[in-house]
Scaffold this active site. Sequence first.
Site, short mmCIF file in Angstrom:
data_model
loop_
_atom_site.label_atom_id
_atom_site.label_comp_id
_atom_site.label_asym_id
_atom_site.label_seq_id
_atom_site.Cartn_x
_atom_site.Cartn_y
_atom_site.Cartn_z
CB SER A 59 72.49 16.67 5.80
OG SER A 59 71.82 18.12 6.20
CD GLU A 89 70.88 21.01 9.42
OE1 GLU A 89 71.45 21.53 11.00
OE2 GLU A 89 70.35 22.27 9.65
CE1 TYR A 146 72.64 14.17 10.51
CE2 TYR A 146 72.25 16.34 9.85
CZ TYR A 146 72.04 15.44 10.38
OH TYR A 146 71.48 14.59 8.69
P1 NAP Z 1 65.84 8.78 10.39
O1 NAP Z 1 64.61 8.67 9.47
O2 NAP Z 1 66.42 9.06 11.38
O3 NAP Z 1 66.30 7.01 9.79
C1 NAP Z 1 67.92 6.99 10.51
C2 NAP Z 1 67.92 5.52 9.72
O4 NAP Z 1 69.20 5.18 10.87
C3 NAP Z 1 66.96 4.58 11.10
O5 NAP Z 1 66.99 3.26 10.30
C4 NAP Z 1 67.76 4.24 12.12
O6 NAP Z 1 67.42 2.98 12.81
C5 NAP Z 1 69.51 4.23 11.57
N1 NAP Z 1 70.56 3.81 12.21
C6 NAP Z 1 70.79 4.36 13.02
N2 NAP Z 1 72.54 4.39 14.00
C7 NAP Z 1 71.94 3.24 13.30
C8 NAP Z 1 73.08 2.23 14.03
N3 NAP Z 1 74.48 2.97 14.53
N4 NAP Z 1 73.33 2.24 12.93
C9 NAP Z 1 72.88 0.93 11.74
N5 NAP Z 1 71.75 1.80 11.42
C10 NAP Z 1 71.51 2.81 12.56
O7 NAP Z 1 66.69 9.85 8.94
P2 NAP Z 1 66.10 9.85 7.09
O8 NAP Z 1 65.27 10.95 7.30
O9 NAP Z 1 65.45 8.93 6.48
O10 NAP Z 1 67.15 9.87 6.60
C11 NAP Z 1 68.08 9.28 6.26
C12 NAP Z 1 69.19 9.84 6.17
O11 NAP Z 1 69.91 10.90 5.32
C13 NAP Z 1 70.07 10.15 7.24
O12 NAP Z 1 71.62 9.84 7.20
C14 NAP Z 1 70.64 11.26 7.73
O13 NAP Z 1 71.42 11.93 8.71
C15 NAP Z 1 70.32 12.07 6.24
N6 NAP Z 1 69.94 13.01 6.00
C16 NAP Z 1 68.61 13.05 6.19
C17 NAP Z 1 67.47 14.72 5.59
C18 NAP Z 1 66.01 14.55 5.63
O14 NAP Z 1 65.80 16.23 5.79
N7 NAP Z 1 65.63 14.10 5.96
C19 NAP Z 1 68.56 15.63 4.96
C20 NAP Z 1 69.97 15.25 4.39
C21 NAP Z 1 70.62 13.92 4.56
P3 NAP Z 1 66.45 3.01 14.13
O15 NAP Z 1 65.11 3.51 14.01
O16 NAP Z 1 66.31 1.42 15.06
O17 NAP Z 1 66.50 4.50 14.73
O1 F7E Z 2 64.55 21.28 12.20
C1 F7E Z 2 62.97 24.26 14.06
C2 F7E Z 2 63.87 23.24 13.94
O2 F7E Z 2 64.66 19.41 13.43
C3 F7E Z 2 64.03 22.47 11.59
C4 F7E Z 2 66.98 16.54 9.56
O3 F7E Z 2 66.41 15.05 8.37
O4 F7E Z 2 67.17 17.69 7.70
C5 F7E Z 2 66.75 17.80 9.56
O5 F7E Z 2 67.18 18.33 10.20
C6 F7E Z 2 63.84 23.82 11.88
C7 F7E Z 2 64.72 23.99 13.17
O6 F7E Z 2 64.85 19.42 10.88
C8 F7E Z 2 60.82 23.14 16.93
O7 F7E Z 2 65.63 24.88 15.41
C9 F7E Z 2 61.12 24.96 15.51
O8 F7E Z 2 65.87 25.43 12.50
O9 F7E Z 2 62.76 19.06 11.68
P1 F7E Z 2 64.21 19.51 11.93
P2 F7E Z 2 66.91 20.13 10.79
O10 F7E Z 2 67.67 20.15 11.96
O11 F7E Z 2 66.56 20.98 9.29
C10 F7E Z 2 68.50 18.29 7.84
C11 F7E Z 2 68.74 18.54 6.24
C12 F7E Z 2 69.16 16.76 8.42
O12 F7E Z 2 70.31 16.52 7.72
C13 F7E Z 2 69.30 16.38 9.76
O13 F7E Z 2 69.14 14.98 9.64
O14 F7E Z 2 62.51 23.65 13.25
N1 F7E Z 2 62.08 23.82 14.70
N2 F7E Z 2 60.54 24.30 16.59
C14 F7E Z 2 61.88 22.72 15.34
N3 F7E Z 2 62.83 21.54 15.21
C15 F7E Z 2 62.32 20.15 16.18
N4 F7E Z 2 62.74 19.43 16.14
N5 F7E Z 2 61.55 20.04 16.74
C16 F7E Z 2 61.15 21.63 17.36
O15 F7E Z 2 60.08 21.77 17.92
#
Ligand code: NAP
Ligand code: F7E
Length: 346
Positions: A125, A127, A155
């Site tokens: 990520s 992050e 995270y």
């Molecule tokens: P998501 O919608 O939160 O999905 C996470 C998945 O992990 C869900 O299916 C969840 O199951 C499962 N999970 C959680 N704990 C588990 C466990 N102990 N054993 C097995 N499965 C488990 O996340 P996403 O947006 O699809 O992201 C996919 C991956 O990419 C994650 O690793 C995330 O950290 C990473 N990532 C996401 C982004 C982004 O912007 N979306 C960016 C960079 C990296 P439940 O349905 O039971 O909760």
């Molecule tokens: O926040 C701000 C918050 O929770 C984005 C995950 O998929 O991408 C995701 O992480 C921004 C932050 O995503 C609210 O403070 C303001 O600056 O949508 P987010 P994230 O934290 O960037 C990365 C790449 C991952 O890997 C993660 O798994 O938005 N913000 N107000 C808020 N964020 C949330 N959630 N809720 C608010 O009310």
Amino acid sequence: MKAIITGITGQDGSHLADLLLEKNYEVVGVARRCSVDTTQRIKHLSSNNKFKLIEGDISDVSSVINIFKNNDDVDEIYNLAAQSHVATSFKQPALTWDITGKGCMNLLQAMVDLDMDAKFYQASSSEMFGSSYDVNEHGEKYQNEETKLMPNSPYAIAKCAAHHAVRIYRDAYGIHASSGILFNHEGPRRGETFVTQKIVKWIVDFKKWLIESDHDTFPIDTTEDHIVIHKSSFPKLRLGNLKAFRDWGYAGDYVEAMWLMVQQQTPDDYVVCTGTTHTIQDFIDIAFQYAGISEFKKTIVIDPEFYRPCEVDYLRGDCSKAKDKLGWEPKYNLERLVKLMIDAKL
Ligand code: NAP
Ligand code: F7E
């Protein structure tokens, strides 16, 4: 070809399953047990005979070993499972570590112990960069594969550990393991607690309420927390920090990059992003404008509850390596992404 996807019930898991099934893969999706149904995003796959859903939890090493033993003919393993919410990771740091960090180690070590030669993908990520960035010759900040990792949340710490584990297991044991350093990616399947979908959901609910409340007849008023029309009221949109910059792309594009990484001869790490960055306020402006809501300044409350103990202020990726080596490019810019999300919710 056969693939295992952990995190199958999540946003990316469902998109990746669609992609692999289109490519005629046999897909085994791993989902943990839950007291309610979590399979909404993969409902459309339930009658597909190339798709199988199995129970498992990556934080439990015996569960991982069982999954691998029962699927020892697997060609590709995609680890998308995580406690993926950054704000939640401050409240549940140890749980986040067990799933997001140790879970990846469990998978890699099980591959070594069972002498598996499947290819492995890890969902790293942006992050992980935290407050770190480089500056190009035009004075613009960016992050790429060479940028120092400086995690700013539990995270991100867990993701860094998993990211380094992939590199070490690749070097030490010759596993074909790659990490995709993905910047934020969204879409209609995005969870509703992430900021983009939270904003989109509010806008769509608000629009429905405006129509139901006959706002052409009655004037709009506001209290501290609500928007009021005649005798009906609607809660304002409560958000935290609107000044952070994010590089937002479309999840459907990004799962293609995952697959391409795994198809390469040599495993490696790749940044996946759009190369553009916007603040949360920009996202709000674009979304409100597309939805035709003009009085937006009165509809948002800044709520300290949604501020994080530590913030990642600036993310803008440089995916030159993915473009050159994978031939991958994002197809969605932010405006197109916002439209897709709002239209899907409407
Ligand atoms: P998501 O919608 O939160 O999905 C996470 C998945 O992990 C869900 O299916 C969840 O199951 C499962 N999970 C959680 N704990 C588990 C466990 N102990 N054993 C097995 N499965 C488990 O996340 P996403 O947006 O699809 O992201 C996919 C991956 O990419 C994650 O690793 C995330 O950290 C990473 N990532 C996401 C982004 C982004 O912007 N979306 C960016 C960079 C990296 P439940 O349905 O039971 O909760
Ligand atoms: O926040 C701000 C918050 O929770 C984005 C995950 O998929 O991408 C995701 O992480 C921004 C932050 O995503 C609210 O403070 C303001 O600056 O949508 P987010 P994230 O934290 O960037 C990365 C790449 C991952 O890997 C993660 O798994 O938005 N913000 N107000 C808020 N964020 C949330 N959630 N809720 C608010 O009310």
